[in-house]
Design a protein around this motif. Structure first.
Motif, mmCIF file in Angstrom:
data_model
loop_
_atom_site.group_PDB
_atom_site.id
_atom_site.type_symbol
_atom_site.label_atom_id
_atom_site.label_comp_id
_atom_site.label_asym_id
_atom_site.label_seq_id
_atom_site.Cartn_x
_atom_site.Cartn_y
_atom_site.Cartn_z
ATOM 1 N N PHE A 122 0.837 -1.202 0.000
ATOM 2 C CA PHE A 122 0.000 0.000 0.000
ATOM 3 C C PHE A 122 0.870 1.249 0.000
ATOM 4 N N GLN A 123 0.212 2.349 -0.319
ATOM 5 C CA GLN A 123 0.853 3.655 -0.207
ATOM 6 C C GLN A 123 -0.031 4.492 0.701
ATOM 7 N N TYR A 124 0.579 5.136 1.673
ATOM 8 C CA TYR A 124 -0.161 5.903 2.661
ATOM 9 C C TYR A 124 0.503 7.255 2.816
ATOM 10 N N SER A 125 -0.263 8.300 2.771
ATOM 11 C CA SER A 125 0.287 9.646 2.906
ATOM 12 C C SER A 125 -0.282 10.315 4.140
ATOM 13 N N VAL A 126 0.561 10.994 4.875
ATOM 14 C CA VAL A 126 0.130 11.762 6.032
ATOM 15 C C VAL A 126 0.352 13.229 5.713
ATOM 16 N N PHE A 127 -0.734 13.987 5.672
ATOM 17 C CA PHE A 127 -0.652 15.401 5.335
ATOM 18 C C PHE A 127 -0.666 16.195 6.631
ATOM 19 N N ILE A 128 0.485 16.429 7.194
ATOM 20 C CA ILE A 128 0.566 17.013 8.524
ATOM 21 C C ILE A 128 0.196 18.489 8.527
ATOM 22 N N SER A 129 0.817 19.284 7.665
ATOM 23 C CA SER A 129 0.529 20.718 7.689
ATOM 24 C C SER A 129 -0.554 21.114 6.702
ATOM 25 N N LEU A 130 -1.138 20.161 6.000
ATOM 26 C CA LEU A 130 -2.197 20.454 5.045
ATOM 27 C C LEU A 130 -3.520 20.752 5.739
ATOM 28 N N LEU A 131 -3.873 19.996 6.766
ATOM 29 C CA LEU A 131 -5.143 20.205 7.459
ATOM 30 C C LEU A 131 -5.249 21.597 8.084
ATOM 31 N N PRO A 132 -4.233 22.098 8.804
ATOM 32 C CA PRO A 132 -4.344 23.470 9.318
ATOM 33 C C PRO A 132 -4.536 24.509 8.208
ATOM 34 N N CYS A 133 -3.859 24.317 7.093
ATOM 35 C CA CYS A 133 -4.006 25.233 5.957
ATOM 36 C C CYS A 133 -5.450 25.200 5.441
ATOM 37 N N ALA A 134 -6.043 24.003 5.365
ATOM 38 C CA ALA A 134 -7.421 23.858 4.899
ATOM 39 C C ALA A 134 -8.410 24.485 5.872
ATOM 40 N N ILE A 135 -8.177 24.330 7.176
ATOM 41 C CA ILE A 135 -9.058 24.943 8.178
ATOM 42 C C ILE A 135 -9.019 26.462 8.050
ATOM 43 N N ASN A 136 -7.822 27.019 7.887
ATOM 44 C CA ASN A 136 -7.690 28.468 7.732
ATOM 45 C C ASN A 136 -8.399 28.956 6.470
ATOM 46 N N ALA A 137 -8.265 28.218 5.367
ATOM 47 C CA ALA A 137 -8.918 28.586 4.109
ATOM 48 C C ALA A 137 -10.433 28.514 4.244
ATOM 49 N N ALA A 138 -10.939 27.455 4.875
ATOM 50 C CA ALA A 138 -12.383 27.293 5.053
ATOM 51 C C ALA A 138 -12.965 28.418 5.895
ATOM 52 N N CYS A 139 -12.263 28.792 6.955
ATOM 53 C CA CYS A 139 -12.730 29.881 7.816
ATOM 54 C C CYS A 139 -12.800 31.199 7.036
ATOM 55 N N ALA A 140 -11.774 31.472 6.238
ATOM 56 C CA ALA A 140 -11.770 32.698 5.428
ATOM 57 C C ALA A 140 -12.895 32.682 4.394
ATOM 58 N N ALA A 141 -13.175 31.512 3.802
ATOM 59 C CA ALA A 141 -14.251 31.394 2.811
ATOM 60 C C ALA A 141 -15.627 31.581 3.464
ATOM 61 N N LEU A 142 -15.801 31.069 4.689
ATOM 62 C CA LEU A 142 -17.064 31.265 5.412
ATOM 63 C C LEU A 142 -17.302 32.747 5.699
ATOM 64 N N VAL A 143 -16.251 33.456 6.080
ATOM 65 C CA VAL A 143 -16.359 34.899 6.310
ATOM 66 C C VAL A 143 -16.739 35.598 5.000
ATOM 67 N N ASP A 144 -16.092 35.208 3.893
ATOM 68 C CA ASP A 144 -16.388 35.811 2.590
ATOM 69 C C ASP A 144 -17.831 35.561 2.172
ATOM 70 N N ALA A 145 -18.388 34.392 2.541
ATOM 71 C CA ALA A 145 -19.770 34.057 2.188
ATOM 72 C C ALA A 145 -20.792 34.724 3.103
ATOM 73 N N GLY A 146 -20.324 35.331 4.187
ATOM 74 C CA GLY A 146 -21.235 35.988 5.123
ATOM 75 C C GLY A 146 -21.974 35.025 6.037
#
Length: 199
Positions: A122-146
């Motif tokens: 198998f191949q397994y990837s661990v995205f350690i610093s990707l999840l915090p980046c996604a949380i920050n992006a989602a929060c900014a997008a929610l603010v943009d959507a009002g």
């Protein structure tokens, strides 16, 4: 004693951050978030009338869809969708927009913070610093959507290096020699959430 990092940063220094909002014109809200070479795009659609099956119609429903840079979504990405959904539910006001669904799409553009473990089976990837980046992006997008929110959320990753130093916001190369990694979400001073990955 100072730790030497390949990119010249100190142990407690973040990679360069950049973000922009309203990057997608058909979404109700969107944001692009970059931390070094890790880049994520988040889009928010809704709120739309009606909730998904098995959701409480007296509260707003949030669905999170994770789209990797390439390939299909796996078990880890499904877990990230769950974590992101719980995060959004904890920061949004749940007494308005009842019986509605808001969709949050996370598109990975580039990931500098991934460690891949290859095996014959198998191949397994661990995205350690990707999840915090996604949380920050989602929060900014929610603010943009009002979307009404109680407070903003900010997420970050830190690791324990082989040298014994704790380093903030590791790169892909630094993650490869990590002993332990942890991601932290700061949504409120009274709530601190940590997700721990053992390496």
């Amino acid at each position: 004693m100072e730790i030497d990092r390949a990119d010249g940063r100190t142990a407690n220094q973040l990679r360069p951050l950049s973000w922009s909002r309203n990057t997608l014109h058909r979404a109700h809200g969107s944001a692009s978030w970059s931390q070094g070479d890790t880049k994520v795009l988040a889009a928010v659609y809704g709120p739309k009338a009606g909730t998904k099956k098995n959701e409480n119609p007296e509260k707003p429903c949030f669905e999170v869809i994770w789209k990797p840079k390439s390939g299909q979504i796996g078990k880890l990405e499904k877990e990230y969708e769950m974590i992101l959904k719980r995060t959004v539910q904890s920061i949004c006001i749940l007494t308005v927009n009842q019986n509605t669904t808001t969709s949050i799409i996370i598109q990975v553009v580039h990931d500098d913070g991934a460690v891949s473990f290859d095996d014959y089976v198998f191949q397994y990837s661990v995205f350690i610093s990707l999840l915090p980046c996604a949380i920050n992006a989602a929060c900014a997008a929610l603010v943009d959507a009002g979307i009404p929110m109680k407070h903003l959320a900010v997420a970050i990753c830190c690791c324990l290096a082989e040298s014994g130093y704790v380093i903030l916001d590791p790169t892909k190369l630094e993650e490869q020699v990590t002993l332990i990694s942890s991601q932290y979400l700061f949504a409120d001073l009274s709530e601190i959430t940590g997700i721990i990955w053992l390496e």
